[in-house]
Each structure stands twice: as C-alpha cells, then as structure tokens.
Design a protein around this motif. Sequence first.
Motif: not given
Length: 563
Positions: A99, A115, A149, A151, A166-167, A174, A178, A194
Amino acid sequence: MMQKPLSKEEQEWVEETLEAMSLRELIGQTMQDHAGRLPFKGDDEAALRRYLEQYPVGSFFIGGEVIQKAAGKAEDYRDWAGLLQGISRFPLLFSGDLEFGAGSAVRSLTAFPPLLALAAADDEALAYEYGKYTALEGRAAGFTWALAPGTDLLLNWMNPVITTRCLGDDAGRAARLSAAVMRGMQEHGLAACAKHFPGDGVDYRDQHIITTVNSLSEEEWFSTYGQVAGEMISQGIMSYMTGHIALPWIEDGAGGAGSGPVPATVSERITTGLLRERLGFDGVVLSDALDMGGFLSWGDYTQRIIDCFNCGTDVLLWPGVRYFAVMEQAVEDGRVSRERLKASVRRILELKARLGVHAACAGGEDTRAQPLLDDKLPPDLDRQVRQFSRELAGRCITLVRNRTGQLPLNPQEVRRVLVIMMNKVTEGRRYERMNLFVEQLKARGLEVDILDEFEPLTTLRKWEQSGVRWDAAFAPYFLPLHGMMNTARPVGEAAKAIWAMQHAETVRPIGISFATPYLLQDIPFLDTLVNAYSLHEDTVELTVKALFGEIPFQGSSPVKAEI
C-alpha cells in the motif's frame, strides 16, 4: 481504455491451460493462500511439493500485512517465489499489501509516506511514480500483484480503518491520484487491486471486527465511490477487492442468520450486479480476508464460502485448505456450477498472462523483474526510489492551523523544549517509533523535557510553578492503524495527555499528528497543528525542519480537518 486485449498466443495459453485442469486444480486457482501460515517451515522444498500436490492453489500472499509490520528480506521472498513457481504445475501469482511502497511489506525495500500524504501533495506525476517504484521494487522481490491502491474515501472522521490508507475525502482527487498510482504499477509489471468495494470510510466501525455499512444513498454513492470506481475501471484496473461492507441502497436483505447487514463479499447484487454489470468491470474480483469478523458472522463456514464464491468472487483470500473439500462437494451437488468456476479461472489465467507469469523460465525465474543487489534494486534505481520517497515526504507536510503565528519557530530563540508524548495507550502499548521525533530535536542541540506519564494530571502545572519555562512545546500524536484499537483517535493515556496539558498556564502546545488528520476534533484548543501523516523517517526529519522554518510547509489538507 479498459484492459488491453490478450495476444493470440496468450489467449491460446489461457484456453489450453483451462482445459488441462482437473476440478481440484480449477478450485485451487480461486484460492489465495497465506505463505506465513503454512503448517511447516517455508523453505522445506519436499513439504512444499507435497502441499501443492494436495492443495494446488493459484496464488500466495507474501510479505508483512498492513495490520502487522513489514517483514523479511527481498531476496528471501524472491527466492521463495521462484522455488514455488518451479514446483507448481501452473504459474502462481504472489500478492502483498504494497500500500505504501514495497517497503510496507518487505523491510529491506523502500517504505513511502502513506496514501493520505500523497493526497496532501496532490500531484499526479508523483502518484504515477508512487505506483511505478512500488512495482519495480515489488516485482524484484517476487510480487506480481499489489493489494493496492486503496480507493476508499474518508467521509467519517471517526473511521478506524482507512485513516491514512486512502486519498482523502474528495472523490475527484481520489479518482485522479489512484488511477495514476494504478497506471504506474501496471505499466511496470505489477497488477493493481482497487479496494475495498463498495467503499470504506462512511462507518465509524472496523470490518476486521464486524460487518460495516456504507450508508450513502444511491445518488450519493455514484457521485463519490462510484466516481472513483468508474475512473479505475475505465483506466484498466486489473483487479478489485470487495470488502465486508454492506450497501443498503442496493442490498437491504437480512444477513445469513436472518439478521444484520449483507457484506459485499456475499452479495451478488453488489459484486455482480453493481461492480460487473453496471460499472462494467471485467477483471478479477478478490475478496478481502475471510478470517475477518465482518465475514465470519455470515452463517457457518460452508454457507459463507459458497455464498462468497457464488456472488461473483473469483479469488477468495485465505479461506483455509478446507475450501477444497467444500467446493468439490458444492460442484458435485450443484450448489456451484462448473461453468461459473471456469469463468473465474479464465479471468485469473488472463491476469497471469497479462503479467507474463505464464512465460517464467523453467527454473521459476521471473524474466520481467529487475535484479537485486544487496537486497535492493541496482544503485541508480535504488537511489531514484529513495529520492522519490524523500521528495514526497517534503511535499506532504501540512500546516493546518497557525492561529497565533507560532510557526515557524526561530532557531536562535528556541533552546529548551517540552514534548508531551501522545504515543501510549496502556501499559505495554507505547509506540517507541515516536522517539524519531525526539531524536531530531536533540540532534539540533535542544534541551528536551519529556512528559509521558499523566498521573497526577497536574505534573505540568507543578513544573511551571517550580519556575520551569520552555521556548516551545510540542504535542506529537501517533497511533498505528489496526492496533485493534477500533479507533484512530487518542485513547487511554494519549487521551489523558489532552486533559493533562490543559492544566498548564504558560504552555501553548504545537500539535503534530503523525497519524489521523483530525486531531482538532479531539484537541480543538490547539492554536497550531501540523499534519505529517506518518512516522516515515524522512517525514519526521523534514517536519522538524519545517517547524524551524528551514523548508516551507507544502502540503494542503486532503480532508476537512476542522469539521
């Protein structure tokens, strides 16, 4: 874009291999085993041979888990993957929780800031490199499949699972980032996955413990998680992981035992109806780990395993070897159709062909992987990876609040500092990695006083009354994700620290979160807050430089930190 079509030769290999498989071998392709849980020493070649003859699985999870720590050496993993590849009748995939770079699974490789840090930097070129360098290091260590990644979207500040995995909370950001991470991975020989469909981050609970719920309406879901999924699918994501997460707008039926939410991992409406048919995903669907509480509550073993497969799952993550007997019986009595089984195996073989693992040389060696030298990539590449990691560390650090202009500190005026350590939960649960921060302060020649015991609560006030004064005070916070704390917030002793610091009358702490971006929810009285997102070594060093004005704060908050 979707996935690029296979060549004629690859397609022929898929069909010939599919036809050559026995029922047990077909079933094995749909199981992912855990290399760390084999019932014998992993380098026992004779035992491995016997095991794969009895349980011909299609893929192995290797490396440390995100919920544990990075483990082992890259060369050991690569050799082990090569050994198994040579033993197995059919080519294997090797997955891992890559990750935050390959170093999040293998200690000798490079760990990146998480992330959420990438989201704070908000740069697609950096996101592509995040994926690219994960792939180059990962494939060199034997990995062909990243369970990344993430998502998910951080829509509930109390969510305990995806905090920095996460983003952020914005679907557009995101989706952009991603997709760039995914392209970087897949264009350099690593399948991306994902996760966790239909989307974590709405609930305040943890699906390691129970089934959680994404409670958005259909319209809300499509404008958030659906937007991210649509982008990943259109850009050609090779695999998707379903989570033990319910989505009531599409699946409001009662749970397996007649009560409770229906997780995506057993829901045909979510996995097949929504992900495959409505969103058009044609790659491999992998379940999240089947030893998690959010799955275990769904009926008995046989029931939940068959429901998981029949809902549209291609690969089941860690079902244990009794999976073989259950599936053989289910095919025999018609609860699972052979056609449906072959459809899953065809997708799995297509993934293997896309990654080139079907063309591994006879000795099991991966001809598409970079060489390893001293357990790292060759020097020039290794330097690039580490420079990238440091650049991201410098780009992510975020000045969230600076109400009284405390920052930057003047190095000429700051000689003695106080550190109020928020890194302890209970006796025996103190996260010593926070010492990286203290060491950076001491390396500057500062006199550092540490408060890390909060009984009595008035210690700080007593120090003040004795005449002690500090030129600056820091309140650094860290709690690892998945310490099974069921929270990302300051708890136990760390919560007591918040109470204790309010007894002081001359101390104005500078908050620094090396974890959750939402520290202001629990410490709203802070005049100053810096979010650094992790105790990544470069990040800690550069955070201290930013505190003293030697480099600018470059990150922008990827969430609404003040709710």
